[in-house]
Design a protein around this motif. Structure first.
Motif, PDB file in Angstrom:
ATOM      1  N   ARG A  95      18.173  36.807 124.307  1.00  0.00           N
ATOM      2  CA  ARG A  95      18.508  35.495 124.836  1.00  0.00           C
ATOM      3  C   ARG A  95      17.250  34.910 125.464  1.00  0.00           C
ATOM      4  NH1 ARG A  95      20.679  35.960 129.692  1.00  0.00           N
ATOM      5  NH2 ARG A  95      20.195  34.046 130.750  1.00  0.00           N
ATOM      6  N   HIS A  96      16.812  33.771 125.009  1.00  0.00           N
ATOM      7  CA  HIS A  96      15.601  33.143 125.533  1.00  0.00           C
ATOM      8  C   HIS A  96      15.981  32.118 126.575  1.00  0.00           C
ATOM      9  CE1 HIS A  96      12.944  34.962 122.634  1.00  0.00           C
ATOM     10  NE2 HIS A  96      13.812  34.673 121.696  1.00  0.00           N
ATOM     11  N   ARG A  97      15.511  32.316 127.786  1.00  0.00           N
ATOM     12  CA  ARG A  97      15.707  31.340 128.840  1.00  0.00           C
ATOM     13  C   ARG A  97      14.686  30.231 128.648  1.00  0.00           C
ATOM     14  NH1 ARG A  97      15.884  36.078 133.147  1.00  0.00           N
ATOM     15  NH2 ARG A  97      15.076  37.179 131.380  1.00  0.00           N
ATOM     16  N   PRO A  98      14.855  29.066 129.288  1.00  0.00           N
ATOM     17  CA  PRO A  98      13.960  27.919 129.038  1.00  0.00           C
ATOM     18  C   PRO A  98      12.476  28.253 129.160  1.00  0.00           C
ATOM     19  CG  PRO A  98      15.813  27.231 130.376  1.00  0.00           C
ATOM     20  CD  PRO A  98      15.930  28.729 130.213  1.00  0.00           C
ATOM     21  N   ILE A  99      12.056  28.877 130.232  1.00  0.00           N
ATOM     22  CA  ILE A  99      10.627  29.182 130.383  1.00  0.00           C
ATOM     23  C   ILE A  99      10.196  30.203 129.334  1.00  0.00           C
ATOM     24  CG2 ILE A  99      10.934  30.974 132.133  1.00  0.00           C
ATOM     25  CD1 ILE A  99       7.994  28.543 131.917  1.00  0.00           C
ATOM     26  N   GLU A 125       2.901  25.737 136.351  1.00  0.00           N
ATOM     27  CA  GLU A 125       2.362  25.293 137.638  1.00  0.00           C
ATOM     28  C   GLU A 125       2.878  26.171 138.778  1.00  0.00           C
ATOM     29  OE1 GLU A 125       2.672  21.443 140.548  1.00  0.00           O
ATOM     30  OE2 GLU A 125       2.699  21.073 138.387  1.00  0.00           O
ATOM     31  N   SER A 126       4.117  26.619 138.673  1.00  0.00           N
ATOM     32  CA  SER A 126       4.691  27.471 139.722  1.00  0.00           C
ATOM     33  C   SER A 126       3.883  28.763 139.888  1.00  0.00           C
ATOM     34  CB  SER A 126       6.156  27.788 139.420  1.00  0.00           C
ATOM     35  OG  SER A 126       6.281  28.373 138.144  1.00  0.00           O
ATOM     36  N   ALA A 127       3.386  29.336 138.797  1.00  0.00           N
ATOM     37  CA  ALA A 127       2.569  30.550 138.877  1.00  0.00           C
ATOM     38  C   ALA A 127       1.204  30.231 139.481  1.00  0.00           C
ATOM     39  CB  ALA A 127       2.413  31.189 137.511  1.00  0.00           C
ATOM     40  N   GLN A 128       0.644  29.101 139.111  1.00  0.00           N
ATOM     41  CA  GLN A 128      -0.649  28.698 139.668  1.00  0.00           C
ATOM     42  C   GLN A 128      -0.550  28.503 141.181  1.00  0.00           C
ATOM     43  OE1 GLN A 128      -2.638  25.549 137.412  1.00  0.00           O
ATOM     44  NE2 GLN A 128      -1.328  26.068 135.670  1.00  0.00           N
ATOM     45  N   ARG A 129       0.604  28.021 141.638  1.00  0.00           N
ATOM     46  CA  ARG A 129       0.775  27.738 143.071  1.00  0.00           C
ATOM     47  C   ARG A 129       0.801  28.995 143.930  1.00  0.00           C
ATOM     48  NH1 ARG A 129       4.667  23.724 141.525  1.00  0.00           N
ATOM     49  NH2 ARG A 129       6.299  25.198 142.089  1.00  0.00           N
ATOM     50  N   SER A 131      12.015  46.398 129.134  1.00  0.00           N
ATOM     51  CA  SER A 131      12.812  47.081 130.161  1.00  0.00           C
ATOM     52  C   SER A 131      13.328  46.086 131.203  1.00  0.00           C
ATOM     53  CB  SER A 131      12.011  48.198 130.828  1.00  0.00           C
ATOM     54  OG  SER A 131      10.890  47.673 131.494  1.00  0.00           O
ATOM     55  N   ALA A 132      12.527  45.082 131.536  1.00  0.00           N
ATOM     56  CA  ALA A 132      12.956  44.068 132.505  1.00  0.00           C
ATOM     57  C   ALA A 132      13.681  42.906 131.827  1.00  0.00           C
ATOM     58  CB  ALA A 132      11.742  43.538 133.267  1.00  0.00           C
ATOM     59  N   GLN A 133      13.593  42.832 130.486  1.00  0.00           N
ATOM     60  CA  GLN A 133      14.158  41.715 129.726  1.00  0.00           C
ATOM     61  C   GLN A 133      13.660  40.388 130.297  1.00  0.00           C
ATOM     62  OE1 GLN A 133      16.463  41.646 126.810  1.00  0.00           O
ATOM     63  NE2 GLN A 133      15.204  43.475 126.724  1.00  0.00           N
ATOM     64  N   ALA A 134      12.348  40.315 130.500  1.00  0.00           N
ATOM     65  CA  ALA A 134      11.766  39.131 131.109  1.00  0.00           C
ATOM     66  C   ALA A 134      10.325  38.961 130.632  1.00  0.00           C
ATOM     67  CB  ALA A 134      11.783  39.266 132.629  1.00  0.00           C
ATOM     68  N   TYR A 135       9.843  37.721 130.726  1.00  0.00           N
ATOM     69  CA  TYR A 135       8.445  37.435 130.443  1.00  0.00           C
ATOM     70  C   TYR A 135       7.670  37.647 131.741  1.00  0.00           C
ATOM     71  CZ  TYR A 135       9.410  35.836 125.799  1.00  0.00           C
ATOM     72  OH  TYR A 135       9.775  35.799 124.494  1.00  0.00           O
ATOM     73  N   LEU A 136       6.655  38.487 131.648  1.00  0.00           N
ATOM     74  CA  LEU A 136       5.876  38.863 132.822  1.00  0.00           C
ATOM     75  C   LEU A 136       4.410  38.513 132.620  1.00  0.00           C
ATOM     76  CD1 LEU A 136       7.253  42.490 133.358  1.00  0.00           C
ATOM     77  CD2 LEU A 136       8.173  40.360 134.258  1.00  0.00           C
ATOM     78  N   VAL A 137       3.746  38.293 133.735  1.00  0.00           N
ATOM     79  CA  VAL A 137       2.304  38.135 133.735  1.00  0.00           C
ATOM     80  C   VAL A 137       1.777  38.920 134.935  1.00  0.00           C
ATOM     81  CG1 VAL A 137       2.242  36.010 135.123  1.00  0.00           C
ATOM     82  CG2 VAL A 137       0.372  36.503 133.544  1.00  0.00           C
ATOM     83  N   GLN A 138       0.635  39.532 134.776  1.00  0.00           N
ATOM     84  CA  GLN A 138      -0.017  40.197 135.897  1.00  0.00           C
ATOM     85  C   GLN A 138      -1.139  39.294 136.391  1.00  0.00           C
ATOM     86  OE1 GLN A 138      -1.242  44.058 134.377  1.00  0.00           O
ATOM     87  NE2 GLN A 138       0.618  44.992 135.172  1.00  0.00           N
ATOM     88  N   ILE A 139      -1.115  39.040 137.685  1.00  0.00           N
ATOM     89  CA  ILE A 139      -2.184  38.285 138.334  1.00  0.00           C
ATOM     90  C   ILE A 139      -2.909  39.271 139.239  1.00  0.00           C
ATOM     91  CG2 ILE A 139      -2.777  36.364 139.850  1.00  0.00           C
ATOM     92  CD1 ILE A 139      -0.202  34.965 138.914  1.00  0.00           C
ATOM     93  N   ASP A 155       7.597  37.963 137.342  1.00  0.00           N
ATOM     94  CA  ASP A 155       8.640  37.608 136.384  1.00  0.00           C
ATOM     95  C   ASP A 155       8.668  36.085 136.325  1.00  0.00           C
ATOM     96  OD1 ASP A 155      11.117  36.744 135.302  1.00  0.00           O
ATOM     97  OD2 ASP A 155      12.125  38.584 135.952  1.00  0.00           O
ATOM     98  N   LEU A 156       8.154  35.523 135.254  1.00  0.00           N
ATOM     99  CA  LEU A 156       8.014  34.069 135.157  1.00  0.00           C
ATOM    100  C   LEU A 156       9.355  33.343 135.115  1.00  0.00           C
ATOM    101  CD1 LEU A 156       4.990  33.864 132.710  1.00  0.00           C
ATOM    102  CD2 LEU A 156       5.002  33.403 135.164  1.00  0.00           C
ATOM    103  N   ASP A 157      10.382  33.952 134.535  1.00  0.00           N
ATOM    104  CA  ASP A 157      11.696  33.330 134.524  1.00  0.00           C
ATOM    105  C   ASP A 157      12.244  33.219 135.948  1.00  0.00           C
ATOM    106  OD1 ASP A 157      11.886  32.913 131.730  1.00  0.00           O
ATOM    107  OD2 ASP A 157      12.446  35.013 131.461  1.00  0.00           O
ATOM    108  N   GLN A 158      12.140  34.297 136.710  1.00  0.00           N
ATOM    109  CA  GLN A 158      12.592  34.277 138.112  1.00  0.00           C
ATOM    110  C   GLN A 158      11.786  33.257 138.930  1.00  0.00           C
ATOM    111  OE1 GLN A 158      14.825  35.768 140.215  1.00  0.00           O
ATOM    112  NE2 GLN A 158      15.889  36.729 138.515  1.00  0.00           N
ATOM    113  N   LEU A 159      10.489  33.207 138.685  1.00  0.00           N
ATOM    114  CA  LEU A 159       9.625  32.287 139.397  1.00  0.00           C
ATOM    115  C   LEU A 159      10.057  30.848 139.121  1.00  0.00           C
ATOM    116  CD1 LEU A 159       7.090  31.749 141.138  1.00  0.00           C
ATOM    117  CD2 LEU A 159       5.763  31.827 139.022  1.00  0.00           C
TER     118      LEU A 159
END
Length: 190
Positions: A3-7, A29-33, A154-162, A181-185
């Motif tokens: 299931r793909h969420r909007p982000i 932008e939310s991740a940049q902030r 495993s998290a069923q989410a799109y992740l990025v490491q900063i 977790d970019l979807d949660q963000l």
């Protein structure tokens, strides 16, 4: 079926049409902030002191790489790994991780890229040859490194490491990597 969420849909399309490497322009932008907040964490006195102490041990790169080989060969969590998940800086990382639901994994590295503390077991002990360390430590100069956006099954989410430098008196002495977790963000974005 995934299931793909909007982000997630947006990021999937971006990954197909653009380079897979996340840059500031590709991150929402939310991740940049939140980058300034993470940079502030890189000056947290508990984390700075822990990195100072591990750097002072003077482990050779050969010793670090031996520990790394043992780490990757282990089939379960060893006492050494458990220690890095339950020491004072690990407890501080857990406290920071719990401040927002989009923080998933934090780990702290010394001046060679060896783990000092972590909230979850990492796949290896030595990050010194990986961009997350090399680019954020920047030979003591310090910089922000944005990792690739990846789907974590495993998290069923799109992740990025900063990753941000751990700074002590204006000089990078280590690095801190934070999984987002970019979807949660995006759900929390104003």
């Amino acid at each position: 079926m995934i299931r793909h969420r909007p982000i997630a849909r947006l990021l999937l399309l971006s990954a197909l049409t653009l380079s897979l490497s996340a840059t500031a322009e590709e991150l929402p932008e939310s991740a940049q902030r939140i980058v300034p907040q993470l940079q502030e964490w890189g000056t947290n006195p508990i984390l700075v002191e822990a990195v100072r102490e591990q750097n002072a041990l003077g482990r050779s790169l050969e010793d670090v790489q031996r520990l790394d080989a043992d780490w990757m060969a282990a089939s379960s969590v060893t006492p050494f790994m458990r220690e890095l998940m339950d020491n004072a800086p690990a407890r501080e990382l857990k406290r920071l991780e719990q401040t927002k639901p989009y923080f998933l994994e934090l780990f702290l590295m010394d001046g060679q890229g060896a783990n000092v503390a972590m909230t979850n077991k990492t796949s290896d002990y030595w990050q010194g040859d990986e961009d997350k360390f090399v680019e954020s430590f920047k030979q003591g100069q310090g910089a922000v490194h944005l990792g690739e956006v990846e789907f974590d099954s495993s998290a069923q989410a799109y992740l990025v490491q900063i990753s941000v430098p751990v700074m002590d008196e204006g000089r990078a002495i280590g690095a801190l990597t934070v999984g987002i977790d970019l979807d949660q963000l995006e759900q929390e974005a104003p």
